[in-house]
Design a protein around this motif. Structure first.
Motif, PDB file in Angstrom:
ATOM      1  N   LEU A 278       0.809  -1.230   0.000  1.00  0.00           N
ATOM      2  CA  LEU A 278       0.000   0.000   0.000  1.00  0.00           C
ATOM      3  C   LEU A 278       0.838   1.272   0.000  1.00  0.00           C
ATOM      4  CD1 LEU A 278      -2.996  -0.881   2.357  1.00  0.00           C
ATOM      5  CD2 LEU A 278      -3.015  -0.602  -0.128  1.00  0.00           C
ATOM      6  N   PHE A 279       2.108   1.161   0.345  1.00  0.00           N
ATOM      7  CA  PHE A 279       2.980   2.336   0.304  1.00  0.00           C
ATOM      8  C   PHE A 279       3.177   2.829  -1.126  1.00  0.00           C
ATOM      9  CE2 PHE A 279       4.483   1.154   4.604  1.00  0.00           C
ATOM     10  CZ  PHE A 279       4.552   2.404   5.193  1.00  0.00           C
ATOM     11  N   ASN A 280       3.408   1.894  -2.043  1.00  0.00           N
ATOM     12  CA  ASN A 280       3.856   2.300  -3.387  1.00  0.00           C
ATOM     13  C   ASN A 280       2.994   1.806  -4.539  1.00  0.00           C
ATOM     14  OD1 ASN A 280       4.459  -0.408  -3.265  1.00  0.00           O
ATOM     15  ND2 ASN A 280       6.635  -0.185  -3.745  1.00  0.00           N
ATOM     16  N   VAL A 281       1.864   1.176  -4.248  1.00  0.00           N
ATOM     17  CA  VAL A 281       1.060   0.607  -5.327  1.00  0.00           C
ATOM     18  C   VAL A 281       0.506   1.678  -6.257  1.00  0.00           C
ATOM     19  CG1 VAL A 281      -1.061   0.562  -3.935  1.00  0.00           C
ATOM     20  CG2 VAL A 281      -0.799  -1.018  -5.860  1.00  0.00           C
ATOM     21  N   ARG A 282       0.156   2.840  -5.720  1.00  0.00           N
ATOM     22  CA  ARG A 282      -0.372   3.909  -6.569  1.00  0.00           C
ATOM     23  C   ARG A 282       0.701   4.435  -7.519  1.00  0.00           C
ATOM     24  NH1 ARG A 282      -2.730   7.338  -3.045  1.00  0.00           N
ATOM     25  NH2 ARG A 282      -4.893   6.791  -3.512  1.00  0.00           N
ATOM     26  N   ASP A 283       1.919   4.557  -7.020  1.00  0.00           N
ATOM     27  CA  ASP A 283       3.011   5.022  -7.884  1.00  0.00           C
ATOM     28  C   ASP A 283       3.183   4.088  -9.081  1.00  0.00           C
ATOM     29  OD1 ASP A 283       4.653   7.243  -6.191  1.00  0.00           O
ATOM     30  OD2 ASP A 283       3.849   5.702  -4.859  1.00  0.00           O
ATOM     31  N   PHE A 284       3.139   2.787  -8.799  1.00  0.00           N
ATOM     32  CA  PHE A 284       3.418   1.809  -9.855  1.00  0.00           C
ATOM     33  C   PHE A 284       2.249   1.623 -10.821  1.00  0.00           C
ATOM     34  CE2 PHE A 284       3.914  -2.730 -11.254  1.00  0.00           C
ATOM     35  CZ  PHE A 284       5.027  -2.510 -12.068  1.00  0.00           C
TER      36      PHE A 284
ATOM     37  N   HIS B   6       3.352 -11.424  -9.537  1.00  0.00           N
ATOM     38  CA  HIS B   6       4.496 -11.359  -8.624  1.00  0.00           C
ATOM     39  C   HIS B   6       5.453 -10.308  -9.173  1.00  0.00           C
ATOM     40  CE1 HIS B   6       7.685 -12.572  -5.857  1.00  0.00           C
ATOM     41  NE2 HIS B   6       8.506 -12.691  -6.887  1.00  0.00           N
ATOM     42  N   LEU B   7       5.810  -9.331  -8.336  1.00  0.00           N
ATOM     43  CA  LEU B   7       6.739  -8.275  -8.745  1.00  0.00           C
ATOM     44  C   LEU B   7       8.086  -8.531  -8.096  1.00  0.00           C
ATOM     45  CD1 LEU B   7       7.034  -5.536 -10.269  1.00  0.00           C
ATOM     46  CD2 LEU B   7       6.514  -4.420  -8.082  1.00  0.00           C
ATOM     47  N   LYS B   8       9.144  -8.492  -8.916  1.00  0.00           N
ATOM     48  CA  LYS B   8      10.482  -8.745  -8.390  1.00  0.00           C
ATOM     49  C   LYS B   8      11.516  -7.917  -9.135  1.00  0.00           C
ATOM     50  CE  LYS B   8      12.489 -12.479 -11.101  1.00  0.00           C
ATOM     51  NZ  LYS B   8      13.787 -11.786 -11.092  1.00  0.00           N
ATOM     52  N   PHE B   9      12.663  -7.721  -8.494  1.00  0.00           N
ATOM     53  CA  PHE B   9      13.787  -7.098  -9.191  1.00  0.00           C
ATOM     54  C   PHE B   9      14.344  -8.095 -10.196  1.00  0.00           C
ATOM     55  CE2 PHE B   9      14.395  -4.289  -5.311  1.00  0.00           C
ATOM     56  CZ  PHE B   9      14.031  -3.124  -5.975  1.00  0.00           C
TER      57      PHE B   9
ATOM     58  N   GLN C  91      -0.691   3.413 -11.090  1.00  0.00           N
ATOM     59  CA  GLN C  91      -1.351   4.611 -11.604  1.00  0.00           C
ATOM     60  C   GLN C  91      -0.381   5.524 -12.343  1.00  0.00           C
ATOM     61  OE1 GLN C  91      -4.378   6.802  -9.176  1.00  0.00           O
ATOM     62  NE2 GLN C  91      -2.971   8.532  -9.355  1.00  0.00           N
ATOM     63  N   ASP C  92       0.824   5.687 -11.778  1.00  0.00           N
ATOM     64  CA  ASP C  92       1.792   6.621 -12.366  1.00  0.00           C
ATOM     65  C   ASP C  92       2.894   5.945 -13.170  1.00  0.00           C
ATOM     66  OD1 ASP C  92       0.323   8.559 -11.009  1.00  0.00           O
ATOM     67  OD2 ASP C  92       1.615   8.451  -9.241  1.00  0.00           O
ATOM     68  N   ASN C  93       2.844   4.586 -13.256  1.00  0.00           N
ATOM     69  CA  ASN C  93       3.840   3.828 -14.039  1.00  0.00           C
ATOM     70  C   ASN C  93       5.271   4.086 -13.574  1.00  0.00           C
ATOM     71  OD1 ASN C  93       1.694   2.889 -15.625  1.00  0.00           O
ATOM     72  ND2 ASN C  93       1.929   4.557 -17.098  1.00  0.00           N
ATOM     73  N   ARG C  94       5.437   4.204 -12.264  1.00  0.00           N
ATOM     74  CA  ARG C  94       6.772   4.508 -11.720  1.00  0.00           C
ATOM     75  C   ARG C  94       6.974   3.709 -10.440  1.00  0.00           C
ATOM     76  NH1 ARG C  94       8.329   8.553  -8.033  1.00  0.00           N
ATOM     77  NH2 ARG C  94       6.160   9.231  -8.004  1.00  0.00           N
ATOM     78  N   PHE C  95       8.064   2.957 -10.392  1.00  0.00           N
ATOM     79  CA  PHE C  95       8.326   2.150  -9.208  1.00  0.00           C
ATOM     80  C   PHE C  95       9.144   2.941  -8.182  1.00  0.00           C
ATOM     81  CE2 PHE C  95      11.069  -0.685  -6.728  1.00  0.00           C
ATOM     82  CZ  PHE C  95      10.098  -1.444  -6.098  1.00  0.00           C
ATOM     83  N   VAL C  96       8.618   2.987  -6.970  1.00  0.00           N
ATOM     84  CA  VAL C  96       9.303   3.605  -5.837  1.00  0.00           C
ATOM     85  C   VAL C  96       9.249   2.589  -4.697  1.00  0.00           C
ATOM     86  CG1 VAL C  96       9.379   5.555  -4.229  1.00  0.00           C
ATOM     87  CG2 VAL C  96       8.493   5.884  -6.552  1.00  0.00           C
TER      88      VAL C  96
ATOM     89  N   ALA D  76       4.329  -2.120 -15.740  1.00  0.00           N
ATOM     90  CA  ALA D  76       3.001  -1.638 -15.353  1.00  0.00           C
ATOM     91  C   ALA D  76       1.993  -1.891 -16.475  1.00  0.00           C
ATOM     92  CB  ALA D  76       3.059  -0.151 -15.009  1.00  0.00           C
ATOM     93  N   LEU D  77       2.426  -1.654 -17.719  1.00  0.00           N
ATOM     94  CA  LEU D  77       1.553  -1.896 -18.867  1.00  0.00           C
ATOM     95  C   LEU D  77       1.226  -3.381 -18.997  1.00  0.00           C
ATOM     96  CD1 LEU D  77       0.099  -0.821 -21.363  1.00  0.00           C
ATOM     97  CD2 LEU D  77       2.235  -1.092 -22.646  1.00  0.00           C
ATOM     98  N   LYS D  78       2.213  -4.232 -18.725  1.00  0.00           N
ATOM     99  CA  LYS D  78       1.983  -5.675 -18.791  1.00  0.00           C
ATOM    100  C   LYS D  78       0.947  -6.097 -17.757  1.00  0.00           C
ATOM    101  CE  LYS D  78       4.326 -10.173 -18.480  1.00  0.00           C
ATOM    102  NZ  LYS D  78       5.611 -10.881 -18.231  1.00  0.00           N
ATOM    103  N   PHE D  79       1.000  -5.496 -16.577  1.00  0.00           N
ATOM    104  CA  PHE D  79       0.006  -5.802 -15.543  1.00  0.00           C
ATOM    105  C   PHE D  79      -1.397  -5.529 -16.066  1.00  0.00           C
ATOM    106  CE2 PHE D  79      -2.889  -4.047 -12.370  1.00  0.00           C
ATOM    107  CZ  PHE D  79      -2.977  -5.095 -11.458  1.00  0.00           C
ATOM    108  N   TRP D  80      -1.617  -4.334 -16.627  1.00  0.00           N
ATOM    109  CA  TRP D  80      -2.954  -3.961 -17.084  1.00  0.00           C
ATOM    110  C   TRP D  80      -3.401  -4.814 -18.268  1.00  0.00           C
ATOM    111  CZ3 TRP D  80      -5.671  -1.789 -13.691  1.00  0.00           C
ATOM    112  CH2 TRP D  80      -5.162  -0.834 -12.822  1.00  0.00           C
ATOM    113  N   GLU D  81      -2.498  -5.152 -19.151  1.00  0.00           N
ATOM    114  CA  GLU D  81      -2.861  -5.982 -20.296  1.00  0.00           C
ATOM    115  C   GLU D  81      -3.323  -7.367 -19.841  1.00  0.00           C
ATOM    116  OE1 GLU D  81       0.635  -5.965 -22.717  1.00  0.00           O
ATOM    117  OE2 GLU D  81       0.046  -4.154 -23.817  1.00  0.00           O
ATOM    118  N   GLU D  82      -2.558  -7.975 -18.940  1.00  0.00           N
ATOM    119  CA  GLU D  82      -2.914  -9.310 -18.451  1.00  0.00           C
ATOM    120  C   GLU D  82      -4.196  -9.263 -17.621  1.00  0.00           C
ATOM    121  OE1 GLU D  82      -1.465 -12.206 -19.165  1.00  0.00           O
ATOM    122  OE2 GLU D  82      -0.116 -11.146 -20.531  1.00  0.00           O
TER     123      GLU D  82
END
Length: 239
Positions: free
Chosen positions: A73-79, A185-188, A81-86, A219-225
């Motif tokens: 919940l800290f960074n989900v909006r950044d990733f 699953h999100l990973k480095f 909604q804003d397509n930016r990982f923090v 982020a785009l791959k997430f929305w497509e899938e």
């Protein structure tokens, strides 16, 4: 004296009659108010029956509660909604306070949405709409009717993440859960894949520790899938 006494009796009788009239009038007023309340109650019931509360069509995404998870919940909006990982640690250092849930707004082209849904109605070119998604970390707080709106879950790796979830197998495996929602699953990119992720039906998204310009690709791959899953399984929702 007899005349005086007789006059007093008349006045007493007249007083009783006046009291009776007043009591009768009060009773009529009370009965009238009760009828009005009853009528009003029936009217409200009729309105509620004609206009039942609409069920929400907002999709729900579940993220891990742990701050050590790459997404929460800290960074989900950044990733999303804003397509930016923090990282969550960065957000914490910036003074961001984690909420119990967040809503993200996804901007979508209406033409694209209609094509995805199979609609053929003409729309104005470049018309953009905003679609809300509810993001939660504690699924056990969801009501039973909410589970139908859960479209995705970010999987951390350990099976205990799904303890207490409806649909969990006796051995704690969440494989049945992943048939009812899309698992990610999100990973480095430099980190080896968790062994559970390898054997589960999970879509892997990767981000770089330094190349922020590539965040939008994942982020785009997430929305497509996710769109593919919703179209196939939950197209009654707004997406």
């Amino acid at each position: 004296n007899a005349e005086y006494g007789g006059g007093g009796g008349d006045r007493t009788s007249s007083g009783r009659q006046q009291q009776q009239k007043q009591q009768h009038h009060k009773q009529q007023q009370q009965q009238s108010k009760e009828r009005e309340r009853s009528s009003s109650g029936h009217s409200r019931s009729a309105v509620q029956a004609k206009n039942p509360k609409r069920e929400s069509k907002t999709p729900i995404v579940i993220v891990p509660a742990s701050i050590s998870s790459l997404i929460n919940l800290f960074n989900v909006r950044d990733f999303l909604q804003d397509n930016r990982f923090v990282t969550a640690r960065e957000k914490e250092m910036q003074g961001y306070r984690k909420q119990s849930e967040v809503t993200i707004s996804r901007k979508r082209d209406l033409v694209e949405m209609n094509m995805l849904r199979g609609h053929t109605a003409p729309v104005t070119e470049n018309q953009v709409v905003t679609v809300p998604y509810r993001i939660v970390e504690n699924p056990l707080r969801l009501e039973r009717k909410d589970w139908d709106r859960v479209v995705a879950v970010f999987v951390a790796g350990p099976a205990w993440q799904f303890k207490g979830w409806p649909g969990i197998l006796p051995d704690g495996s969440p494989v049945n859960i992943f048939t009812k929602m899309k698992a990610f699953h999100l990973k480095f990119e430099e980190i080896p894949l968790d062994k559970n992720i390898l054997k589960w039906d999970v879509t892997v998204l990767t981000v770089s520790k330094s190349k922020r310009h590539l965040d939008s690709v994942s982020a785009l791959k997430f929305w497509e899938e996710l769109d593919k899953f919703i179209v196939k399984n939950k197209r009654h929702l707004r997406f």
